[in-house]
Design a protein around this motif. Structure first.
Motif, short mmCIF file in Angstrom:
data_model
loop_
_atom_site.label_atom_id
_atom_site.label_comp_id
_atom_site.label_asym_id
_atom_site.label_seq_id
_atom_site.Cartn_x
_atom_site.Cartn_y
_atom_site.Cartn_z
N LEU A 1 3.52 -6.36 -4.61
CA LEU A 1 3.39 -5.23 -5.53
C LEU A 1 3.85 -5.61 -6.93
N HIS A 2 4.95 -6.35 -7.01
CA HIS A 2 5.45 -6.77 -8.32
C HIS A 2 4.49 -7.76 -8.98
N ARG A 3 3.93 -8.64 -8.18
CA ARG A 3 3.00 -9.62 -8.75
C ARG A 3 1.75 -8.92 -9.28
N LEU A 4 1.27 -7.92 -8.54
CA LEU A 4 0.13 -7.15 -9.00
C LEU A 4 0.46 -6.39 -10.28
N ALA A 5 1.65 -5.78 -10.31
CA ALA A 5 2.07 -5.04 -11.50
C ALA A 5 2.24 -5.99 -12.69
N GLY A 6 2.68 -7.22 -12.42
CA GLY A 6 2.82 -8.20 -13.49
C GLY A 6 1.47 -8.55 -14.10
N ARG A 7 0.45 -8.67 -13.26
CA ARG A 7 -0.88 -8.97 -13.78
C ARG A 7 -1.44 -7.80 -14.61
N PHE B 1 9.59 2.68 2.66
CA PHE B 1 9.65 1.58 3.63
C PHE B 1 10.00 0.27 2.93
N ARG B 2 9.43 0.07 1.76
CA ARG B 2 9.71 -1.14 0.97
C ARG B 2 11.18 -1.20 0.58
N TRP B 3 11.77 -0.05 0.27
CA TRP B 3 13.19 -0.02 -0.06
C TRP B 3 14.05 -0.33 1.16
N LEU B 4 13.63 0.16 2.32
CA LEU B 4 14.36 -0.18 3.55
C LEU B 4 14.40 -1.68 3.76
N TRP B 5 13.31 -2.35 3.46
CA TRP B 5 13.27 -3.81 3.58
C TRP B 5 14.23 -4.47 2.58
N ARG B 6 14.25 -3.97 1.35
CA ARG B 6 15.16 -4.55 0.34
C ARG B 6 16.63 -4.34 0.75
N ILE B 7 16.92 -3.17 1.29
CA ILE B 7 18.29 -2.90 1.75
C ILE B 7 18.67 -3.84 2.88
N ALA B 8 17.74 -4.08 3.81
CA ALA B 8 18.00 -5.01 4.91
C ALA B 8 18.25 -6.42 4.37
N LEU B 9 17.49 -6.83 3.36
CA LEU B 9 17.71 -8.15 2.74
C LEU B 9 19.12 -8.26 2.15
N TRP B 10 19.54 -7.22 1.45
CA TRP B 10 20.86 -7.23 0.81
C TRP B 10 21.98 -7.26 1.86
N ASP C 1 9.73 -12.58 -1.68
CA ASP C 1 8.39 -12.79 -2.22
C ASP C 1 7.30 -12.90 -1.15
N HIS C 2 7.68 -12.92 0.11
CA HIS C 2 6.71 -13.10 1.17
C HIS C 2 5.81 -11.86 1.30
N TRP C 3 4.57 -12.10 1.66
CA TRP C 3 3.62 -10.99 1.78
C TRP C 3 3.80 -10.19 3.07
N LEU C 4 4.38 -10.84 4.11
CA LEU C 4 4.44 -10.21 5.43
C LEU C 4 5.26 -8.91 5.44
N PRO C 5 6.47 -8.86 4.86
CA PRO C 5 7.23 -7.60 4.91
C PRO C 5 6.49 -6.41 4.29
N GLU C 6 5.87 -6.62 3.13
CA GLU C 6 5.16 -5.51 2.51
C GLU C 6 3.90 -5.16 3.30
N ALA C 7 3.31 -6.15 3.97
CA ALA C 7 2.17 -5.85 4.83
C ALA C 7 2.60 -4.98 6.01
N ILE C 8 3.78 -5.28 6.56
CA ILE C 8 4.31 -4.46 7.66
C ILE C 8 4.63 -3.06 7.15
N CYS C 9 5.20 -2.95 5.95
CA CYS C 9 5.48 -1.63 5.36
C CYS C 9 4.19 -0.84 5.18
#
Length: 387
Positions: free
Chosen positions: A17-23, A184-193, A124-132
């Motif tokens: 999502l960030h890479r797309l927003a960057g473009r 869901f994406r935020w839940l993944w970021r929280i899990a990473l932290w 940066d992996h695509w898999l977590p956001e794909a799962i979200c």
């Protein structure tokens, strides 16, 4: 420190999502992602509003029965990205601080670098956001099936806005899944932290028992955790708006908010206060070691002080004014006091109050259902006037 720049690359926020927003020019390296959240929220809400006008239901669009739709798009989505922008800077500063201050000693730096690389790779992996995204689609399909079969409460899933044909379709198929995906994406970021802090707590850290922050040098972690408050505010606002819909539609009663409010508050406190608890064992060991070492040092100093100023012949003749011995004794006493009051978790009441305010503040407007403003003002004036 040589190679220090490596540790400044730590970040929880990135991905497809960030890479797309960057473009698209909405996110740039080192800049706030708030513009992305604002664009997503405003764009989806503007289309929803336009469709409501086309259908001729613009007057109903601002009723309390659809307030959750406005809150989700105009408040929650921007807040999620605001939290991301504010938090990213503080988390990077925390990692930088524990390296510069020596909390992570030189022999543990390779392990820390490995953990940072692992975190950045998963970020940066695509898999977590794909799962979200998959979880969002599944939840949307299941919710739609439950709604069609009449097994859900109408207000809970935006029943009023579903009465709008085009606007309701846009809300159900785009707006609501967007908010779910971001959560869901935020839940993944929280899990990473949480995983990063858990692994950091496993490293051989050099914690200073008498550090002035009262947390062995980990005090800045509390500052970093404070910047979760926009996320807490967003969650609470979403809950508050959903209850406002239900109460205004007569589907729920005001008293139903109390258990939900308690559960929301507990979850918010766990979200912010639980990760620092990973360091509790190390801080306890640090405190015990410090008390032992400083007790020996204090005993030596006090014995020497007694011999010099109380027991030695002619000690009474020496002037006490201007001597550094008394100040050193006081400084040693202060160090021991810091050790005794050392926090076993790098958290203070200030952080607890911040989380509670962010969690409870959006709930305050709900009390207007039970206590209308006009009545409250009249009662206050009557009490003050003694009527």
């Amino acid at each position: 420190m040589e190679g220090y720049g490596t540790f400044e690359n730590f970040s929880l926020f990135g991905g497809p999502l960030h890479r797309l927003a960057g473009r698209l020019g909405l996110v740039h390296k080192g800049r706030s992602a708030f513009a992305l959240g604002l664009a997503l929220g405003l764009l989806s809400w503007s289309i929803l509003f336009a469709l409501a006008l086309i259908e001729g239901v613009g007057s109903k669009f601002y009723s309390l029965s659809v307030i959750a739709a406005h809150v989700r798009l105009l408040f929650v989505i921007p807040l999620l990205f605001l939290c991301e922008s504010l938090l990213d800077v503080r988390l990077r500063a925390f990692v930088s601080l524990i390296v510069r201050s020596g909390v992570v000693p030189n022999n543990a730096l390779p392990e820390l670098e490995t953990e940072i690389a692992r975190t950045n790779r998963w970020r940066d992996h695509w898999l977590p956001e794909a799962i979200c995204l998959l979880a969002t689609v599944l939840l949307t399909v299941v919710a739609a099936q439950m709604r069609l079969s009449g097994r859900t409460t109408g207000s809970e899933l935006g029943y009023a806005i579903s009465e709008f044909r085009l606007a309701g379709l846009w809300y159900w198929m785009v707006c609501l899944p967007l908010v779910r995906f971001l959560l869901f994406r935020w839940l993944w970021r929280i899990a990473l932290w949480w995983c990063f802090l858990w692994r950091l707590a496993k490293l051989k850290l050099h914690l200073a028992p008498a550090h002035p922050d009262g947390a062995g040098g980990l005090g800045y972690l509390e500052v970093a955790q404070t910047y979760f408050f926009p996320l807490v505010l967003a969650i609470s606002a979403l809950m508050s708006a959903s209850f406002a819909e239900e109460i205004s539609s007569g589907i729920s009663v005001f008293e139903a908010i109390y258990p939900a409010l308690a559960i929301t508050l507990i979850l918010d406190l766990v979200l912010v206060l639980f990760p620092p608890c990973f360091f509790a064992f190390k801080l306890r060991v640090c405190q015990e070691r410090g008390l032992s070492d400083y007790s020996v040092l204090a005993a030596r100093y006090v014995n020497d002080f007694d011999r010099k100023w109380l027991s030695a012949p002619g000690s009474q003749a020496e002037p006490l004014l201007g001597t550094a011995d008394l100040q050193s004794l006081a400084d040693l006493s202060n160090s021991v006091a810091i050790l005794r009051n050392m926090r076993l978790v790098p958290v203070s009441t200030r952080l607890v109050i911040t989380v509670m305010v962010a969690a409870l503040l959006p709930m305050v407007p709900l009390f207007l259902f039970k206590y209308p403003v006009a009545e409250l003002v009249q009662k206050i004036v009557s009490k003050l006037a003694g009527l």
